[in-house]
Structure formats: C-alpha cells, structure tokens
Design a protein around this motif. Structure first.
Motif, PDB file in Angstrom:
ATOM      1  N   GLU A  65       0.823  -1.206   0.000  1.00 21.69           N
ATOM      2  CA  GLU A  65       0.000   0.000   0.000  1.00 21.69           C
ATOM      3  C   GLU A  65       0.860   1.260   0.000  1.00 21.69           C
ATOM      4  OE1 GLU A  65      -2.911  -0.206   3.151  1.00 21.69           O
ATOM      5  OE2 GLU A  65      -3.256  -2.324   2.755  1.00 21.69           O
ATOM      6  N   SER A  66       2.152   1.120  -0.238  1.00 22.33           N
ATOM      7  CA  SER A  66       3.088   2.233  -0.172  1.00 22.33           C
ATOM      8  C   SER A  66       3.765   2.427  -1.523  1.00 22.33           C
ATOM      9  CB  SER A  66       4.155   1.922   0.892  1.00 22.33           C
ATOM     10  OG  SER A  66       5.196   2.854   0.839  1.00 22.33           O
ATOM     11  N   VAL A  67       4.306   3.607  -1.747  1.00 27.94           N
ATOM     12  CA  VAL A  67       5.047   3.839  -2.987  1.00 27.94           C
ATOM     13  C   VAL A  67       6.382   3.105  -2.987  1.00 27.94           C
ATOM     14  CG1 VAL A  67       3.958   6.037  -3.491  1.00 27.94           C
ATOM     15  CG2 VAL A  67       6.035   6.013  -2.138  1.00 27.94           C
ATOM     16  N   LEU A  68       6.969   2.859  -1.819  1.00 28.91           N
ATOM     17  CA  LEU A  68       8.187   2.061  -1.728  1.00 28.91           C
ATOM     18  C   LEU A  68       7.759   0.617  -1.542  1.00 28.91           C
ATOM     19  CD1 LEU A  68      11.242   1.954  -1.644  1.00 28.91           C
ATOM     20  CD2 LEU A  68      11.123   2.368   0.812  1.00 28.91           C
ATOM     21  N   ASN A  69       7.923  -0.192  -2.578  1.00 22.28           N
ATOM     22  CA  ASN A  69       7.301  -1.507  -2.637  1.00 22.28           C
ATOM     23  C   ASN A  69       7.989  -2.596  -1.841  1.00 22.28           C
ATOM     24  OD1 ASN A  69       7.098  -4.273  -4.357  1.00 22.28           O
ATOM     25  ND2 ASN A  69       5.144  -3.172  -4.319  1.00 22.28           N
ATOM     26  N   HIS A  70       9.326  -2.682  -1.869  1.00 22.56           N
ATOM     27  CA  HIS A  70       9.995  -3.775  -1.167  1.00 22.56           C
ATOM     28  C   HIS A  70      11.463  -3.469  -0.925  1.00 22.56           C
ATOM     29  CE1 HIS A  70      10.861  -4.787  -5.407  1.00 22.56           C
ATOM     30  NE2 HIS A  70      11.946  -5.377  -4.950  1.00 22.56           N
ATOM     31  N   ILE A 105      13.120 -15.357  -3.544  1.00 23.96           N
ATOM     32  CA  ILE A 105      12.015 -15.625  -2.623  1.00 23.96           C
ATOM     33  C   ILE A 105      11.402 -14.276  -2.282  1.00 23.96           C
ATOM     34  CG2 ILE A 105      11.448 -16.213  -0.224  1.00 23.96           C
ATOM     35  CD1 ILE A 105      13.327 -18.573  -0.424  1.00 23.96           C
ATOM     36  N   PHE A 106      10.077 -14.229  -2.292  1.00 23.42           N
ATOM     37  CA  PHE A 106       9.336 -13.052  -1.852  1.00 23.42           C
ATOM     38  C   PHE A 106       8.502 -13.440  -0.637  1.00 23.42           C
ATOM     39  CE2 PHE A 106      10.291 -12.187  -6.237  1.00 23.42           C
ATOM     40  CZ  PHE A 106      10.582 -10.825  -6.253  1.00 23.42           C
ATOM     41  N   LEU A 107       8.531 -12.594   0.401  1.00 28.67           N
ATOM     42  CA  LEU A 107       7.774 -12.844   1.616  1.00 28.67           C
ATOM     43  C   LEU A 107       7.454 -11.506   2.256  1.00 28.67           C
ATOM     44  CD1 LEU A 107       9.899 -12.711   4.456  1.00 28.67           C
ATOM     45  CD2 LEU A 107      11.019 -14.160   2.771  1.00 28.67           C
ATOM     46  N   GLU A 108       6.635 -11.531   3.291  1.00 29.73           N
ATOM     47  CA  GLU A 108       6.331 -10.318   4.041  1.00 29.73           C
ATOM     48  C   GLU A 108       6.807 -10.471   5.472  1.00 29.73           C
ATOM     49  OE1 GLU A 108       2.194  -9.252   3.810  1.00 29.73           O
ATOM     50  OE2 GLU A 108       2.309  -8.834   1.671  1.00 29.73           O
ATOM     51  N   ASP A 109       7.344  -9.372   6.026  1.00 29.43           N
ATOM     52  CA  ASP A 109       7.722  -9.375   7.439  1.00 29.43           C
ATOM     53  C   ASP A 109       6.455  -9.194   8.285  1.00 29.43           C
ATOM     54  OD1 ASP A 109       7.073  -6.630   7.684  1.00 29.43           O
ATOM     55  OD2 ASP A 109       9.014  -6.086   8.496  1.00 29.43           O
ATOM     56  N   PRO A 110       6.544  -9.158   9.606  1.00 31.05           N
ATOM     57  CA  PRO A 110       5.342  -9.046  10.444  1.00 31.05           C
ATOM     58  C   PRO A 110       4.517  -7.777  10.224  1.00 31.05           C
ATOM     59  CG  PRO A 110       7.170  -9.837  11.757  1.00 31.05           C
ATOM     60  CD  PRO A 110       7.733  -9.440  10.424  1.00 31.05           C
ATOM     61  N   ASN A 111       5.086  -6.774   9.546  1.00 33.05           N
ATOM     62  CA  ASN A 111       4.384  -5.516   9.291  1.00 33.05           C
ATOM     63  C   ASN A 111       3.779  -5.456   7.901  1.00 33.05           C
ATOM     64  OD1 ASN A 111       5.542  -4.039  11.760  1.00 33.05           O
ATOM     65  ND2 ASN A 111       7.332  -4.844  10.708  1.00 33.05           N
ATOM     66  N   GLY A 112       4.006  -6.487   7.100  1.00 32.00           N
ATOM     67  CA  GLY A 112       3.555  -6.451   5.717  1.00 32.00           C
ATOM     68  C   GLY A 112       4.568  -5.817   4.789  1.00 32.00           C
ATOM     69  N   VAL A 113       5.825  -5.648   5.255  1.00 30.26           N
ATOM     70  CA  VAL A 113       6.878  -5.149   4.382  1.00 30.26           C
ATOM     71  C   VAL A 113       7.297  -6.291   3.462  1.00 30.26           C
ATOM     72  CG1 VAL A 113       9.259  -4.290   4.267  1.00 30.26           C
ATOM     73  CG2 VAL A 113       7.698  -3.441   6.042  1.00 30.26           C
ATOM     74  N   MET A 114       7.244  -6.053   2.150  1.00 30.10           N
ATOM     75  CA  MET A 114       7.659  -7.066   1.192  1.00 30.10           C
ATOM     76  C   MET A 114       9.178  -7.162   1.204  1.00 30.10           C
ATOM     77  SD  MET A 114       6.756  -9.353  -1.015  1.00 30.10           S
ATOM     78  CE  MET A 114       5.037  -8.924  -1.271  1.00 30.10           C
ATOM     79  N   VAL A 115       9.675  -8.395   1.342  1.00 37.35           N
ATOM     80  CA  VAL A 115      11.107  -8.666   1.365  1.00 37.35           C
ATOM     81  C   VAL A 115      11.424  -9.591   0.193  1.00 37.35           C
ATOM     82  CG1 VAL A 115      13.001  -9.711   2.674  1.00 37.35           C
ATOM     83  CG2 VAL A 115      11.215  -8.414   3.872  1.00 37.35           C
ATOM     84  N   GLU A 116      12.427  -9.216  -0.573  1.00 40.01           N
ATOM     85  CA  GLU A 116      12.901 -10.024  -1.699  1.00 40.01           C
ATOM     86  C   GLU A 116      14.282 -10.570  -1.341  1.00 40.01           C
ATOM     87  OE1 GLU A 116      14.834  -8.913  -5.971  1.00 40.01           O
ATOM     88  OE2 GLU A 116      12.885  -7.985  -5.539  1.00 40.01           O
TER      89      GLU A 116
END
Length: 123
Positions: A65-70, A105-116
C-alpha cells in the motif's frame, strides 16, 4: 553519485516481533545502535547495520500500500533459507528470474513489508 544502498529503515508498531523475525528467521544479528532518544534496533549482516528498526509514531501500512514496494537482499543459500522459512511457518513465493541466473524468494515481514531474497543459481 549513488554507489549502493546502505540500509533500509522500518518504522513499526511491532518492534520486538520485527526484530525477532529478522534475527531468528532471516539470520541477521542485532548490534550496536546510537541512542537516538527513541526505541529501535540495528540489525547487521557481515558486520554492517543493513536493517534499522524504529518504533512507529503512528499507524503503519503494508508495503503493497506504499510507494516504496519492497527491500531486496542477496543471500548465499536460498534453499537453506527456504527451509528456515518453512520451519517458522512463514509463507513465501520462490521464483526463477526469467533470463537471469537468479532465484528469488518473496515474503512479508510481520508488518507487511515485502522482502525479496536473491541468490545466484548455476547456469
């Protein structure tokens, strides 16, 4: 001129949970952090503080939901990291990058931050 990314900063209302995720699941190490007068942690890889965490001042939204995606990180052994994610019950998606010798691998941290997470694959 910019040469590389120095670190990412995550503002979170789940400070300890986020620290534990990056340390226990993704393998970063907590290290020294200056006293900025607010809560936070610096997380290190190979002696460098690459993930900074700080207590959010207000509500946060997932990176989708942010302009900075991952945020993207290079890893040495993607299969071992996938096993670590499985052991912790973390959902992820693994892909082979089309036309490039990279697996991701793509995943989300506990805050919903996308991590690649990127790892070279043999040609």
């Amino acid at each position: 001129m910019i040469r590389l990314i120095d670190h990412v900063n995550i503002a979170t209302d789940k400070l300890e949970e986020t620290r534990d995720f990056f340390v226990e699941v993704l393998g970063l190490e907590e290290g020294p952090r200056p006293d900025f007068g607010f809560e936070g942690h610096w997380l290190y890889a190979a002696g460098r503080p690459i993930v900074h965490l700080q207590k959010a001042r207000g509500p946060v939204v997932p990176s989708r939901e942010s302009v900075l995606n991952h945020a993207a990180f290079e890893v040495g052994d993607l299969d071992a990291l996938a096993a670590q994610l499985d052991a912790h019950g973390v959902a992820y998606r693994m892909i082979e990058m089309p036309g490039a010798p990279v697996r991701q691998i793509f995943l989300e941290d506990p805050n919903g931050v996308m991590v690649e997470l990127n790892s070279p694959r043999p040609l």
